[in-house]
Design an enzyme around this catalytic site. Structure first.
Site, PDB file in Angstrom:
ATOM      1  N   CYS A   3      10.491   2.041  -5.997  1.00 56.86           N
ATOM      2  CA  CYS A   3       9.162   1.434  -5.916  1.00 56.86           C
ATOM      3  C   CYS A   3       8.181   2.313  -5.140  1.00 56.86           C
ATOM      4  O   CYS A   3       7.027   1.918  -4.944  1.00 56.86           O
ATOM      5  CB  CYS A   3       9.235   0.052  -5.288  1.00 56.86           C
ATOM      6  N   CYS A  60      15.378   7.677   9.934  1.00 61.10           N
ATOM      7  CA  CYS A  60      14.699   6.790  10.871  1.00 61.10           C
ATOM      8  C   CYS A  60      13.813   5.851  10.052  1.00 61.10           C
ATOM      9  O   CYS A  60      12.841   6.290   9.443  1.00 61.10           O
ATOM     10  CB  CYS A  60      13.882   7.666  11.813  1.00 61.10           C
TER      11      CYS A  60
HETATM   12 ZN   LIG Z   1      11.966  -0.015  -3.256  1.00 61.90          ZN
END
Ligand SMILES: [Zn+2]
Length: 174
Positions: A140, A160
């Protein structure tokens, strides 16, 4: 006589080109429609900012879609130690196994490996006068955080990640 031949040739060319362009357009459309995703390739999710904002809420929208960073030691997962998988809060793609999570002291959830490298896109980020490697969900394009090379063995990497970019799915006890 020559002139009329020229006109005929020109018309032919124009007609030919238009026809060609049209058929190419049709091919493109058909390809898009019948686009088959080969195994292992990730099907991208695309939404408008308004759709993302509605779905995610303000805080997660800022992190995932506007590359914001949550303050350290505030997120819901930096101290989280359950057994399971961390998924993308935007699209649900599996990203990190709890087995690769470790205490980095940074105040953000830290992992030394990704479930699978194809799940993440890496981009060189030169914001704030620093050269860092940004990590995004490959499905996404949601901003997750950064990856650094000061992590523990066996990879030496430190992913991180913002807690706000993640959701957690607990693993059933075996
Ligand atoms: Zn995603």
């Amino acid at each position: 006589m020559k002139k009329s031949i020229c006109i005929v040739v020109a018309l032919f060319l124009v007609f030919g080109l238009t026809k060609n362009a049209k058929s190419q357009e049709t091919i493109k459309r058909t390809e898009k429609k019948d686009y088959h995703i080969p195994e292992g390739m990730i099907h991208k999710i695309e939404k408008t900012d308004a759709e993302w904002r509605k779905e995610l809420g303000d805080e997660q929208f800022k992190i995932l879609r506007q590359c914001s960073t949550e303050p350290p030691f505030t997120g819901k997962y930096y101290k989280h130690k359950e057994n399971g998988v961390y998924i993308c809060a935007g699209c649900g793609q599996e990203l990190f196994d709890s087995k690769t999570k470790y205490e980095s002291g940074s105040g953000w959830p830290s992992f030394f490996a990704v479930v699978d490298k194809s799940k993440i896109t890496q981009i060189v980020d030169t914001a704030y006068g620093m050269v860092r490697t940004e990590i995004k969900c490959s499905k996404c394009d949601g901003h997750l955080g950064h990856v650094f090379t000061d992590g523990p063995e066996p990879t030496g990497l430190r992913y991180c990640v913002n807690s706000g970019a993640l959701d957690f799915v607990e693993k059933m006890k075996e």
